[in-house]
Design a protein around this motif. Structure first.
Motif: not given
Length: 419
Positions: A253-281
């Motif tokens: 496996l590899g790794g990735l970095f996304v700068h903190e300035k983008h950490a809470h921007n939920k409007d960024l377009p991205r592909f989705a799957g169940w592992w980037n969904h809120n782990k609590e639900t």
């Protein structure tokens, strides 16, 4: 400072505080049982001896618990990727929020470009270095094509000047100054795979951001080799593999970095799957998608635990040693290597990697005059494992984790006889 003798090399090894690490790796051997002179950690790192134990633990827990291993294993699989985050963040100079281990390098670059390459009709071009690793070139060309742009017009190459091998940062500055209104993304290799040049990542970010370009870094040849200080650099994103200097095994496996300035921007377009969904639900299958903050928000699927176990075995060694000590030894090793190469009385070879230790990792690229790969083949026949790259370069990486000063000395002695 340096001396071209075996005694000197052996004395350096005796004084080396990291010399004990070599015994913690499996060193390939020739038919007579002698260690190979292995200089290709920049293609595939050697296996730490503890890797088998780490993987065996997960195999045992799989046998013992079955699916319950996700919660009952000694190292529960459900949050397993989190066991890697802090160590990996230290290696690349990031905050834990900014790092995740997932997928492989080019897959991660594509997933990141979904978010950070948002072209318009006017601002759509992508800058790469002219000698970028081929997969990076293929990736950005396919992104341009996917978005409906011509790959010839949309791809800008940052090239060395005529008669030179290394890139100049002022040339990138000129490209962005003149064409920045048309450039959407800079995707640059932090350490160039061919020349071994370590580029000024922070300066690249500053140059790109002046013209509102997104900036991404490919750290395939940087992670575990140099200290990129990604958070402080200000780059928007980065990706890397772990099977080179991070010794995690082929195709890991590899790794990735996304700068903190983008950490809470939920409007960024991205592909989705169940592992980037809120782990609590996550396991409430009826909930609408709720993306997690930080780099974890780019995950898609649950990770392969056996690969992560191998990564963890290596990261635990990095955690013990630290990048500062590894970099210090790396600079000494390449400095000695460079010195010995320059002592050879020949015009057939020259080092094209920067002579400034701060502008290179542990790789030296040796250019061979009138190359036909024969010199590389002769090195291989003498159990010296290096890496040939067309058209005329032998890449050699004395890795501080397991290479010694004596390795370097013996390699150059054999090289002299072959020349």
């Amino acid at each position: 400072m340096y001396k071209p003798t075996l005694d000197y090399a052996q004395q350096q090894d005796k004084e080396d505080k990291l010399a004990h690490l070599r015994a913690q790796f499996h060193i390939p051997k020739d038919p007579k049982g002698n260690d190979w002179l292995y200089f290709t950690g920049n293609s595939l790192g050697l296996q730490p001896k503890q890797t088998q134990q780490y993987i065996q633990q997960e195999l045992d827990d799989w046998a013992k618990y079955g699916v319950e291993g996700h919660f009952e294993a000694r190292n529960p699989w459900m949050p397993y990727h989190e066991f890697l985050t802090n160590s990996m963040a230290k290696i690349v100079g990031a905050k834990p929020l900014e790092v995740v281990v997932m997928n492989t390098l080019t897959t991660n670059l594509h997933l990141l470009m979904v978010s950070f390459y948002q072209p318009t009709k006017a601002k759509y071009k992508i800058v790469i270095e002219s000698d970028a690793f081929p997969s990076d070139r293929y990736a950005v060309q396919s992104q341009l094509k996917f978005h409906g742009f011509d790959t010839e017009e949309g791809l800008i190459e940052w090239k060395p000047r005529e008669g030179e091998e290394l890139l100049r940062i002022e040339d990138l500055e000129k490209i962005v100054d003149e064409q920045g209104d048309e450039i959407a993304l800079l995707l640059i290799g932090g350490v160039n795979y061919y020349t071994g040049q370590y580029l000024d990542i922070k300066r690249i970010a500053e140059i790109g951001h002046v013209k509102n370009c997104m900036v991404g870094i490919d750290l395939a040849h940087g992670a575990g080799n140099i200290s990129p200080e990604l958070h402080d650099s200000g780059v928007d994103f980065a990706a890397w593999c772990t099977y080179k200097y991070l010794n995690s095994g082929p195709g890991s496996l590899g790794g990735l970095f996304v700068h903190e300035k983008h950490a809470h921007n939920k409007d960024l377009p991205r592909f989705a799957g169940w592992w980037n969904h809120n782990k609590e639900t996550r396991f409430n299958m009826r909930q609408p998608f709720d993306v997690m903050p930080g780099a974890e928000g780019w995950q898609l699927s649950n990770p392969p635990i056996l690969s992560m176990a191998a990564i963890r075995a290596s990261l635990d060694m990095f955690e013990e040693v630290g990048m500062e000590a590894l970099r210090a030894k790396s600079e000494k090793l390449t400095g000695y290597f460079e010195y010995l190469i320059n002592q050879i009385d020949t015009d057939r070879i020259k080092i094209i990697t920067s002579s400034n230790p701060k502008e290179r990792g542990c790789q030296l690229s040796i250019q061979v005059k009138n190359a036909d790969k024969s010199l590389h083949k002769k090195l291989t026949e003498n159990n010296i494992i290096t890496d040939w790259r067309e058209p005329d370069v032998i890449r050699c990486a004395p890795v501080p984790m397991y290479n010694s000063f004596e390795d370097v000395y013996r390699m150059v002695e054999i090289l002299k006889t072959l020349l």
